[in-house]
Write a protein that holds these residues in place. Structure first.
Motif, short mmCIF file in Angstrom:
data_model
loop_
_atom_site.label_atom_id
_atom_site.label_comp_id
_atom_site.label_asym_id
_atom_site.label_seq_id
_atom_site.Cartn_x
_atom_site.Cartn_y
_atom_site.Cartn_z
N LEU A 139 0.82 -1.21 0.00
CA LEU A 139 0.00 0.00 0.00
C LEU A 139 0.85 1.26 0.00
O LEU A 139 0.56 2.23 -0.71
CB LEU A 139 -0.93 0.01 1.22
N SER A 140 1.90 1.27 0.81
CA SER A 140 2.74 2.46 0.93
C SER A 140 3.90 2.44 -0.07
O SER A 140 4.72 3.36 -0.06
CB SER A 140 3.31 2.58 2.35
N LYS A 141 3.94 1.43 -0.91
CA LYS A 141 5.03 1.30 -1.88
C LYS A 141 4.45 1.26 -3.29
O LYS A 141 4.22 2.29 -3.92
CB LYS A 141 5.86 0.05 -1.58
N GLN A 142 4.20 0.04 -3.79
CA GLN A 142 3.82 -0.12 -5.19
C GLN A 142 2.46 0.51 -5.53
O GLN A 142 2.30 1.12 -6.59
CB GLN A 142 3.80 -1.61 -5.55
N LEU A 143 1.47 0.36 -4.65
CA LEU A 143 0.16 0.91 -4.98
C LEU A 143 0.19 2.44 -4.95
O LEU A 143 -0.33 3.10 -5.86
CB LEU A 143 -0.90 0.40 -4.00
N LEU A 144 0.82 3.00 -3.93
CA LEU A 144 0.87 4.45 -3.82
C LEU A 144 1.65 5.07 -4.97
O LEU A 144 1.29 6.14 -5.47
CB LEU A 144 1.49 4.85 -2.47
N SER A 145 2.69 4.40 -5.42
CA SER A 145 3.51 4.94 -6.50
C SER A 145 2.83 4.81 -7.86
O SER A 145 3.22 5.49 -8.82
CB SER A 145 4.86 4.23 -6.54
N LEU A 187 -2.80 5.58 6.50
CA LEU A 187 -2.43 4.59 5.48
C LEU A 187 -2.42 3.20 6.10
O LEU A 187 -1.41 2.72 6.60
CB LEU A 187 -1.07 4.94 4.89
N ARG A 188 -3.60 2.59 6.05
CA ARG A 188 -3.74 1.25 6.60
C ARG A 188 -4.52 0.32 5.68
O ARG A 188 -4.22 -0.87 5.57
CB ARG A 188 -4.46 1.33 7.97
#
Length: 423
Positions: free
Chosen positions: A48-54, A129-130
């Protein structure tokens, strides 16, 4: 032991899914119900805080299992089902709306939720961000916001700051610690990470807290700091930790504290087990009660809870693990085996902070408690055994130095071990 005819798992994330799969793998053929509060089938949270957010991944890639795999488990899978209470007397989970789901054995895997700053619940532009929805909302907000303020210098905050810079956003990271992630990794590694973020254009404010979010007509405009300064922002990400979802268990008789208080086998009472971020259990070596919010721990505990549930209290085995967590920030792959918090000793084993490629050992009470590696996957694996054995500090340093020496002829970036105090 006679197996229960019906098992209910409350929580459809990594721990709950692992428990369901573990039951089926061991031959359990009774009724198996998996209740999930979110509308989605089980999905992975670390991206969530890596690939999806980017934007490098679409939401569909987060699914932990295909529809076919879930169907093969013969589950009564109920996404969008919120547990409101537990009646251990009748062995029923009370759902939102008043319906009840009966069980003979129960696995609590309700995880945690993100902590929020008081008074910000209805302020547009303030994010946590959860969940998948959290990540998608933040992603949309970053597309509109010229400036993101990240409140908190932990894993989530640091990862989101790195991604936001990659998306071209102006970013300010505010933490009340001396360095980003220094409460987990110590001041030396924290200082290295601070320099990396600064080189990528992140403005970093340390040793200061956010007192309140500033807003205009219900929309965030910045934050007010504890030293009297203000920072303008179009979006605010609050990354100040998480709290276990246990309120629905109040009055049930299930022991609660910082999570569901299990015994060493993850049993929390007659017919009740717990796994994942919500589970608090005594470490089998130290006896200290711990609760771990790591993805790998969730999966391991789900499987362990399933095994012990079927084995019964008399044959259940204590749960023990070497916790593992990772973080991707820019071109750094940070990996941790063990528990670094509270460490009072620190030594580099291989590589260097300047190269941003190294392994290190952390100690507490004269014994190894963790090993950390940055961009050194294979050398870090060699240190995991020292963490698992909780090796005496001096013996561990000697073993690490010997291993490092034996590989120095094939490793161009190996340096003699140096020591220092973790802060």
């Amino acid at each position: 032991m006679t197996w229960p005819r019906s098992v209910v798992v409350v929580g459809a994330s990594a721990a709950g899914l692992a428990a369901a799969e573990g039951l089926r793998r061991q031959g359990y053929d009774g009724t198996l119900t998996l209740l999930g509060e979110e509308e989605h089938t089980p999905y992975d949270r670390p991206p969530l805080s890596k690939q999806l957010l980017s934007g490098s991944w679409e939401a569909e890639r987060l699914a932990l299992r295909t529809p076919e795999a879930l169907s093969g488990l013969d589950l009564d899978l109920r996404p969008g089902s919120t547990a409101m209470a537990l009646d251990t007397g009748t062995r029923e989970v009370v759902m939102a709306g008043g319906s009840r789901v009966a069980y003979e054995a129960l696995v609590v895997a309700t995880g945690t939720r993100a902590r929020r700053l008081p008074g910000t619940e209805d302020v547009t532009g303030v994010h946590v961000l959860r969940t998948l929805e959290d990540a998608l909302a933040l992603k949309a907000g970053l597309a509109l916001a010229p400036h993101l303020v990240v409140v908190g210098g932990g894993f989530v905050g640091a990862e989101a700051a790195a991604v936001a810079r990659g998306l071209g956003c102006e970013v300010t990271l505010v933490t009340d610690t001396p360095q980003p992630m220094s409460d987990a990794l110590g001041s030396d590694v924290g200082a290295m990470l601070r320099q990396v973020h600064a080189e990528h254009g992140v403005r970093i404010e340390t040793d200061v807290s956010v007192e309140r979010v500033l807003s205009d007509r219900g929309r965030a405009t910045g934050v007010a700091l504890s030293d009297g300064r203000t920072v303008s922002a179009g979006a605010v990400l609050v990354g100040i930790g998480a709290q276990p979802n246990v309120e629905w268990l109040a009055g049930s008789g299930v022991p609660l504290g910082n999570g569901v208080e299990c015994d060493a086998t993850l049993c929390a009472g007659d017919g009740v087990w717990a796994a994942g971020d919500v589970a608090s259990w005594p470490d089998p070596v130290t006896g200290t009660r711990i609760r771990i919010e790591h993805r790998t721990n969730a999966a391991e505990q789900g499987l362990a809870a399933a095994r012990n549930l079927l084995a019964g209290p008399g044959a259940a085995k204590p749960f023990s693990t070497v916790p593992y967590v990772w973080s991707d920030q820019y071109d750094l792959k940070i990996q941790i085996h063990g528990l670094t918090r509270g460490a009072d000793q620190f030594t580099l084993v291989d590589g260097s902070l300047e190269q941003r490629k190294f392994t290190a050992l952390y100690g507490k009470g004269g014994r190894v408690c963790a090993a950390v590696g940055v961009n050194m996957l294979r050398p870090l694996r060699a240190l995991r055994a020292l963490v698992a054995a909780r090796a005496p500090w001096d013996e561990a340093l000697a073993a690490a130095a010997e291993a490092q020496t034996s590989t120095s002829s094939t490793s161009s970036d190996s340096n003699p071990a140096t020591t220092g105090r973790a802060r």
